[in-house]
Design an enzyme around this catalytic site. Structure first.
Site, PDB file in Angstrom:
ATOM      1  N   ASP A 295      -4.750   2.693  -0.065  1.00  0.00           N
ATOM      2  CA  ASP A 295      -4.303   1.336  -0.356  1.00  0.00           C
ATOM      3  C   ASP A 295      -5.396   0.488  -1.012  1.00  0.00           C
ATOM      4  O   ASP A 295      -5.156  -0.192  -2.009  1.00  0.00           O
ATOM      5  CB  ASP A 295      -3.825   0.663   0.941  1.00  0.00           C
ATOM      6  CG  ASP A 295      -3.439  -0.785   0.739  1.00  0.00           C
ATOM      7  OD1 ASP A 295      -2.255  -1.057   0.498  1.00  0.00           O
ATOM      8  OD2 ASP A 295      -4.331  -1.658   0.807  1.00  0.00           O
TER       9      ASP A 295
ATOM     10  N   ALA B 171      -0.062  -2.502  -0.590  1.00  0.00           N
ATOM     11  CA  ALA B 171       0.412  -1.409  -1.448  1.00  0.00           C
ATOM     12  C   ALA B 171       1.098  -0.333  -0.611  1.00  0.00           C
ATOM     13  O   ALA B 171       2.143   0.195  -0.986  1.00  0.00           O
ATOM     14  CB  ALA B 171      -0.745  -0.817  -2.250  1.00  0.00           C
ATOM     15  N   ASP B 172       0.511  -0.004   0.528  1.00  0.00           N
ATOM     16  CA  ASP B 172       1.138   0.947   1.440  1.00  0.00           C
ATOM     17  C   ASP B 172       2.494   0.431   1.923  1.00  0.00           C
ATOM     18  O   ASP B 172       3.498   1.158   1.902  1.00  0.00           O
ATOM     19  CB  ASP B 172       0.248   1.168   2.667  1.00  0.00           C
ATOM     20  CG  ASP B 172      -0.758   2.297   2.481  1.00  0.00           C
ATOM     21  OD1 ASP B 172      -0.489   3.202   1.678  1.00  0.00           O
ATOM     22  OD2 ASP B 172      -1.802   2.257   3.137  1.00  0.00           O
ATOM     23  N   LEU B 173       2.531  -0.808   2.388  1.00  0.00           N
ATOM     24  CA  LEU B 173       3.742  -1.344   2.999  1.00  0.00           C
ATOM     25  C   LEU B 173       4.853  -1.528   1.970  1.00  0.00           C
ATOM     26  O   LEU B 173       6.024  -1.211   2.243  1.00  0.00           O
ATOM     27  CB  LEU B 173       3.440  -2.658   3.709  1.00  0.00           C
ATOM     28  CG  LEU B 173       2.429  -2.555   4.857  1.00  0.00           C
ATOM     29  CD1 LEU B 173       2.179  -3.926   5.481  1.00  0.00           C
ATOM     30  CD2 LEU B 173       2.906  -1.579   5.918  1.00  0.00           C
TER      31      LEU B 173
ATOM     32  N   GLY C  82       6.256   1.857   1.170  1.00  0.00           N
ATOM     33  CA  GLY C  82       7.158   2.283   2.229  1.00  0.00           C
ATOM     34  C   GLY C  82       8.516   1.623   2.139  1.00  0.00           C
ATOM     35  O   GLY C  82       9.556   2.264   2.320  1.00  0.00           O
TER      36      GLY C  82
END
Length: 406
Positions: free
Chosen positions: A151, A179-181, A184
């Site tokens: 991220d 960025a990760d969230l 997802g």
């Protein structure tokens, strides 16, 4: 903690979750909230990396470290099954689970599952209708496809850090792994669309979700501004590139956010504050305020320091001027609106440990998301799931455990 809702939107859908850390587990947690059964496959004795990403940790027996808070944030509504699929017999067990599942989510490096026979082509041969979602840093193609993606790196490469921070300071990342969230959440959107297609046609598909692609997409209006003007936006700290005043300002005892979105709201602010800034041509319209933001900020800094944050919030809310405090987390969780919306819920793990978790934020009138299971302890569902789905005997389970396969 509520029981599984029989009216849950994804009741009857089973997900094979080969992901770990954040983007993948965040996606599968959301699917679990909607009622899908999530089989989280973890390495025996170790589990998801985030179980050890602390402090803080839950307290285990005798004060030993339990699971880290990081793990707990992304793994409710799942069943933990420990299988070492790096070993051929473990990979064979996972393959036997595939026909029982409608969705598979993984976030290994591009091509990383092929050596175990768990890549999309191999999985599709076992279950042609499966929705297979791969989450990586850079995607399944392109010159960076083999790189590991984190991220922090993506926030930098994807432009977000160039836009975040004070003008004369260093570029800043978001404290939350956005960025990760976001990846997802985009993955969930794609999975649900692909599931709808698979249910209609029987045709599964491969979803290629990449952190960098997502970060570029979520540049939103700032990305569009560059594409239209070819001018690079600069860091403005807590100010907005196209609206003023839309920023943090000091008060007599702290700070406040003013989020004034149009000229009418600015006039209402001036009236509530007892000032005549809106009569000045330099500040009468938003475009002028943006061009003269330095002078405007200086004037507002003097004005806002006359009262406390609470006094300003009360006065400006009465005048319907958008504003708000900057809460610390203790203030967030005590906020009456947060409490009224039941944003935090209490759950109990299988070992009796009670903990509080953030609830799914969606409110749905017919098929609400629910928390029906606390984040599982490592491997707590292994025997039950392998017995239920694969009809393994106690003797077979004992042999696999002795061989460190499960």
């Amino acid at each position: 903690m509520s029981e599984t809702n029989p009216k849950a939107a994804l009741q009857g859908v089973r997900v094979l979750d080969l992901s770990r850390v954040l983007a993948g587990p965040w996606a599968t947690q959301i699917l679990g909230d909607f009622g899908a059964e999530i089989i989280k496959v973890e390495k025996p004795g170790a589990g998801d990396d985030t179980r050890s990403w602390g402090p803080p940790f839950l307290k285990g027996e005798g004060g030993a470290h339990g699971d880290a808070a990081y793990y707990l944030a992304a793994n409710r509504n799942k069943r933990s099954v420990t299988i070492d699929f790096a070993k051929p017999e473990g990979a064979a067990l996972v393959k036997r689970l595939i026909p029982h599942c409608q969705i598979l989510v993984e976030n290994f490096k591009t091509g990383g599952l092929k050596k175990y026979g768990l890549d999309y082509e191999s999985v599709r041969a076992l279950n042609p209708s499966i929705v297979y979602c791969s989450i990586t840093g850079f995607g399944q193609s392109g010159p960076y496809s083999k790189r590991p993606g984190y991220d922090y790196i993506i926030q930098g490469m994807g432009g977000l850090m160039s836009l975040t921070g004070e003008p004369m300071g260093e570029p800043m990342k978001s404290a939350v792994a956005v960025a990760d969230l976001f990846t997802g959440m985009y993955a969930v959107t794609g999975i649900l669309a692909a599931l709808r297609h698979a249910e209609r046609t029987g045709e599964g598909q491969h979803i290629d979700a990449a952190l960098l692609d997502t970060q570029v997409a979520m540049l939103a209006n700032l990305g569009a501004s560059y594409l239209v003007s070819h001018e690079k936006p600069t860091r403005l700290g807590n100010q907005h590139a196209a609206i003023a005043p839309y920023q943090v300002l000091p008060t007599s005892d702290g700070h406040i956010i003013l989020a004034i979105g149009n000229d009418g709201q600015f006039r209402d602010f001036c009236e509530a504050a007892g000032v005549r800034l809106c009569d000045d041509p330099k500040f009468a319209h938003n475009e002028a305020r943006v061009h003269n933001r330095v002078e405007l900020t200086a004037a507002l800094t003097t004005i806002m320091q006359r009262k406390s944050t609470a006094q300003w919030v009360a006065a400006l809310e009465t005048a319907q001027v958008p504003c708000g405090p900057i809460n610390t987390l203790d203030q967030v969780y005590a906020d009456p609106q947060v409490v009224a919306r039941h944003a935090v819920e209490s759950v109990t793990r299988s070992d009796g440990t009670e903990l509080k978790l953030a609830a799914n934020p969606l409110r749905m009138s017919a098929t609400p998301p629910t928390t029906h299971a606390a984040p599982p302890t490592l491997g707590e569902n292994t025997d039950a799931m392998l017995t239920e789905l694969l009809s393994l005997s106690e003797a077979e389970l004992a042999r696999l455990r002795e061989a460190n396969i499960i």
